[in-house]
Design a protein around this motif. Structure first.
Motif, PDB file in Angstrom:
ATOM      1  N   GLN A   1       3.351   5.268   3.114  1.00  0.00           N
ATOM      2  CA  GLN A   1       2.512   5.541   4.278  1.00  0.00           C
ATOM      3  C   GLN A   1       1.104   4.992   4.088  1.00  0.00           C
ATOM      4  O   GLN A   1       0.506   4.449   5.026  1.00  0.00           O
ATOM      5  CB  GLN A   1       2.462   7.041   4.553  1.00  0.00           C
ATOM      6  CG  GLN A   1       3.775   7.606   5.031  1.00  0.00           C
ATOM      7  CD  GLN A   1       3.746   9.120   5.167  1.00  0.00           C
ATOM      8  OE1 GLN A   1       2.682   9.739   5.153  1.00  0.00           O
ATOM      9  NE2 GLN A   1       4.918   9.712   5.287  1.00  0.00           N
ATOM     10  N   ILE A   2       0.573   5.108   2.879  1.00  0.00           N
ATOM     11  CA  ILE A   2      -0.770   4.573   2.598  1.00  0.00           C
ATOM     12  C   ILE A   2      -0.758   3.057   2.737  1.00  0.00           C
ATOM     13  O   ILE A   2      -1.676   2.473   3.320  1.00  0.00           O
ATOM     14  CB  ILE A   2      -1.249   5.009   1.199  1.00  0.00           C
ATOM     15  CG1 ILE A   2      -1.506   6.515   1.175  1.00  0.00           C
ATOM     16  CG2 ILE A   2      -2.511   4.253   0.791  1.00  0.00           C
ATOM     17  CD1 ILE A   2      -1.760   7.084  -0.206  1.00  0.00           C
ATOM     18  N   ARG A   3       0.283   2.400   2.217  1.00  0.00           N
ATOM     19  CA  ARG A   3       0.395   0.934   2.349  1.00  0.00           C
ATOM     20  C   ARG A   3       0.427   0.525   3.815  1.00  0.00           C
ATOM     21  O   ARG A   3      -0.240  -0.436   4.213  1.00  0.00           O
ATOM     22  CB  ARG A   3       1.655   0.426   1.657  1.00  0.00           C
ATOM     23  CG  ARG A   3       1.609   0.431   0.167  1.00  0.00           C
ATOM     24  CD  ARG A   3       2.956  -0.059  -0.413  1.00  0.00           C
ATOM     25  NE  ARG A   3       3.151   0.412  -1.762  1.00  0.00           N
ATOM     26  CZ  ARG A   3       2.535  -0.082  -2.839  1.00  0.00           C
ATOM     27  NH1 ARG A   3       1.703  -1.071  -2.691  1.00  0.00           N
ATOM     28  NH2 ARG A   3       2.760   0.414  -4.033  1.00  0.00           N
ATOM     29  N   GLN A   4       1.186   1.246   4.624  1.00  0.00           N
ATOM     30  CA  GLN A   4       1.281   0.922   6.050  1.00  0.00           C
ATOM     31  C   GLN A   4      -0.068   1.086   6.741  1.00  0.00           C
ATOM     32  O   GLN A   4      -0.484   0.235   7.525  1.00  0.00           O
ATOM     33  CB  GLN A   4       2.330   1.805   6.730  1.00  0.00           C
ATOM     34  CG  GLN A   4       3.745   1.482   6.337  1.00  0.00           C
ATOM     35  CD  GLN A   4       4.744   2.505   6.893  1.00  0.00           C
ATOM     36  OE1 GLN A   4       4.373   3.482   7.517  1.00  0.00           O
ATOM     37  NE2 GLN A   4       6.018   2.265   6.630  1.00  0.00           N
TER      38      GLN A   4
ATOM     39  N   ASN B   1      -2.925  -7.516   6.654  1.00  0.00           N
ATOM     40  CA  ASN B   1      -2.982  -8.141   5.336  1.00  0.00           C
ATOM     41  C   ASN B   1      -2.965  -7.063   4.249  1.00  0.00           C
ATOM     42  O   ASN B   1      -4.008  -6.481   3.941  1.00  0.00           O
ATOM     43  CB  ASN B   1      -4.241  -9.006   5.208  1.00  0.00           C
ATOM     44  CG  ASN B   1      -4.288  -9.754   3.894  1.00  0.00           C
ATOM     45  OD1 ASN B   1      -3.379  -9.682   3.080  1.00  0.00           O
ATOM     46  ND2 ASN B   1      -5.362 -10.501   3.698  1.00  0.00           N
ATOM     47  N   PRO B   2      -1.779  -6.808   3.641  1.00  0.00           N
ATOM     48  CA  PRO B   2      -1.724  -5.767   2.605  1.00  0.00           C
ATOM     49  C   PRO B   2      -2.487  -6.141   1.340  1.00  0.00           C
ATOM     50  O   PRO B   2      -2.807  -5.277   0.532  1.00  0.00           O
ATOM     51  CB  PRO B   2      -0.234  -5.616   2.329  1.00  0.00           C
ATOM     52  CG  PRO B   2       0.364  -6.909   2.745  1.00  0.00           C
ATOM     53  CD  PRO B   2      -0.490  -7.425   3.865  1.00  0.00           C
ATOM     54  N   ASN B   3      -2.793  -7.411   1.155  1.00  0.00           N
ATOM     55  CA  ASN B   3      -3.541  -7.855  -0.027  1.00  0.00           C
ATOM     56  C   ASN B   3      -5.015  -8.071   0.278  1.00  0.00           C
ATOM     57  O   ASN B   3      -5.747  -8.620  -0.532  1.00  0.00           O
ATOM     58  CB  ASN B   3      -2.936  -9.146  -0.582  1.00  0.00           C
ATOM     59  CG  ASN B   3      -1.512  -8.936  -1.044  1.00  0.00           C
ATOM     60  OD1 ASN B   3      -1.192  -7.909  -1.624  1.00  0.00           O
ATOM     61  ND2 ASN B   3      -0.650  -9.892  -0.757  1.00  0.00           N
ATOM     62  N   GLY B   4      -5.441  -7.650   1.457  1.00  0.00           N
ATOM     63  CA  GLY B   4      -6.821  -7.887   1.870  1.00  0.00           C
ATOM     64  C   GLY B   4      -7.784  -6.843   1.356  1.00  0.00           C
ATOM     65  O   GLY B   4      -7.454  -5.982   0.537  1.00  0.00           O
ATOM     66  N   LEU B   5      -8.975  -6.940   1.880  1.00  0.00           N
ATOM     67  CA  LEU B   5     -10.041  -6.004   1.541  1.00  0.00           C
ATOM     68  C   LEU B   5     -10.331  -5.139   2.754  1.00  0.00           C
ATOM     69  O   LEU B   5     -10.300  -5.607   3.893  1.00  0.00           O
ATOM     70  CB  LEU B   5     -11.311  -6.769   1.143  1.00  0.00           C
ATOM     71  CG  LEU B   5     -11.193  -7.657  -0.097  1.00  0.00           C
ATOM     72  CD1 LEU B   5     -12.463  -8.487  -0.271  1.00  0.00           C
ATOM     73  CD2 LEU B   5     -10.943  -6.821  -1.325  1.00  0.00           C
TER      74      LEU B   5
ATOM     75  N   LEU C   1      -6.082  -2.153  -1.774  1.00  0.00           N
ATOM     76  CA  LEU C   1      -5.031  -1.148  -1.666  1.00  0.00           C
ATOM     77  C   LEU C   1      -4.911  -0.353  -2.962  1.00  0.00           C
ATOM     78  O   LEU C   1      -4.782   0.870  -2.939  1.00  0.00           O
ATOM     79  CB  LEU C   1      -3.696  -1.805  -1.314  1.00  0.00           C
ATOM     80  CG  LEU C   1      -2.485  -0.890  -1.285  1.00  0.00           C
ATOM     81  CD1 LEU C   1      -2.651   0.227  -0.259  1.00  0.00           C
ATOM     82  CD2 LEU C   1      -1.227  -1.678  -1.012  1.00  0.00           C
ATOM     83  N   ASP C   2      -4.979  -1.017  -4.099  1.00  0.00           N
ATOM     84  CA  ASP C   2      -4.867  -0.330  -5.393  1.00  0.00           C
ATOM     85  C   ASP C   2      -5.967   0.721  -5.574  1.00  0.00           C
ATOM     86  O   ASP C   2      -5.741   1.770  -6.170  1.00  0.00           O
ATOM     87  CB  ASP C   2      -4.897  -1.327  -6.545  1.00  0.00           C
ATOM     88  CG  ASP C   2      -3.653  -2.185  -6.607  1.00  0.00           C
ATOM     89  OD1 ASP C   2      -2.618  -1.776  -6.024  1.00  0.00           O
ATOM     90  OD2 ASP C   2      -3.712  -3.266  -7.224  1.00  0.00           O
ATOM     91  N   ASP C   3      -7.176   0.408  -5.081  1.00  0.00           N
ATOM     92  CA  ASP C   3      -8.275   1.378  -5.185  1.00  0.00           C
ATOM     93  C   ASP C   3      -7.961   2.647  -4.399  1.00  0.00           C
ATOM     94  O   ASP C   3      -8.188   3.768  -4.870  1.00  0.00           O
ATOM     95  CB  ASP C   3      -9.581   0.768  -4.659  1.00  0.00           C
ATOM     96  CG  ASP C   3     -10.021  -0.465  -5.433  1.00  0.00           C
ATOM     97  OD1 ASP C   3      -9.743  -0.526  -6.651  1.00  0.00           O
ATOM     98  OD2 ASP C   3     -10.635  -1.360  -4.820  1.00  0.00           O
ATOM     99  N   VAL C   4      -7.425   2.466  -3.185  1.00  0.00           N
ATOM    100  CA  VAL C   4      -7.090   3.618  -2.346  1.00  0.00           C
ATOM    101  C   VAL C   4      -5.959   4.411  -2.980  1.00  0.00           C
ATOM    102  O   VAL C   4      -6.006   5.643  -3.052  1.00  0.00           O
ATOM    103  CB  VAL C   4      -6.720   3.161  -0.917  1.00  0.00           C
ATOM    104  CG1 VAL C   4      -6.281   4.334  -0.070  1.00  0.00           C
ATOM    105  CG2 VAL C   4      -7.889   2.431  -0.263  1.00  0.00           C
ATOM    106  N   LEU C   5      -4.926   3.711  -3.462  1.00  0.00           N
ATOM    107  CA  LEU C   5      -3.794   4.384  -4.094  1.00  0.00           C
ATOM    108  C   LEU C   5      -4.241   5.172  -5.323  1.00  0.00           C
ATOM    109  O   LEU C   5      -3.802   6.308  -5.539  1.00  0.00           O
ATOM    110  CB  LEU C   5      -2.705   3.382  -4.476  1.00  0.00           C
ATOM    111  CG  LEU C   5      -1.898   2.796  -3.320  1.00  0.00           C
ATOM    112  CD1 LEU C   5      -0.992   1.678  -3.820  1.00  0.00           C
ATOM    113  CD2 LEU C   5      -1.090   3.880  -2.627  1.00  0.00           C
ATOM    114  N   GLN C   6      -5.107   4.588  -6.132  1.00  0.00           N
ATOM    115  CA  GLN C   6      -5.591   5.279  -7.326  1.00  0.00           C
ATOM    116  C   GLN C   6      -6.391   6.523  -6.942  1.00  0.00           C
ATOM    117  O   GLN C   6      -6.200   7.600  -7.511  1.00  0.00           O
ATOM    118  CB  GLN C   6      -6.453   4.353  -8.180  1.00  0.00           C
ATOM    119  CG  GLN C   6      -6.980   5.034  -9.428  1.00  0.00           C
ATOM    120  CD  GLN C   6      -7.836   4.115 -10.281  1.00  0.00           C
ATOM    121  OE1 GLN C   6      -7.975   2.932  -9.989  1.00  0.00           O
ATOM    122  NE2 GLN C   6      -8.409   4.655 -11.327  1.00  0.00           N
TER     123      GLN C   6
END
Length: 131
Positions: free
Chosen positions: A58-61, A70-74, A105-110
């Motif tokens: 859900q966070i990725r979406q 862009n899932p790899n964007g900023l 995305l990694d920052d948000v997931l962490q």
């Protein structure tokens, strides 16, 4: 007089017993749910890992939608706010530890994983290493 007391006591006991039995059967008229349809299989039990995967999905979406696909964007704080992602917008300075004004995305997931109820409970139940 003694006979009247016995009679009144007997009536009171009979009423209490009758009311007590009525309370036991008070909900017998509620409808019973229908049986499950033929071939229905109950969903698998949720585990900590399956819940984590669902939340991350859900966070990725949401991240992908907020960055314009862009899932790899900023992601900027303004983009998060415009996408209606108030939690990320409100905690943006905590997520953006480098202070660049953008997060990946990694920052948000962490950030989210550090605040999961499971992690917090594990931390509370862990033995204190400083003792």
């Amino acid at each position: 007089m003694k006979n009247v007391n016995v009679l009144v006591t007997g009536i009171v006991v009979a009423v209490v017993v009758a009311l007590g039995h009525g309370a036991v059967f008070a909900y017998d008229d509620l409808p019973v749910p229908p049986p499950p349809p033929e071939g229905w299989v109950p969903p698998p039990r949720q585990s900590e890992n399956s819940v984590t995967r669902n939340v991350e999905s859900q966070i990725r979406q949401r991240f992908t939608a907020a960055t314009g696909g862009n899932p790899n964007g900023l992601l900027s704080q303004q983009q998060a706010k415009a996408a209606g992602w108030g939690f990320v917008s409100d905690h943006f300075s905590e997520i953006d530890r480098a202070g660049t004004g953008y997060v990946r995305l990694d920052d948000v997931l962490q950030f989210m994983s550090e605040r999961t109820p499971q992690r917090i409970m594990r931390m509370k139940n862990a033995p204190n290493l400083n003792q």
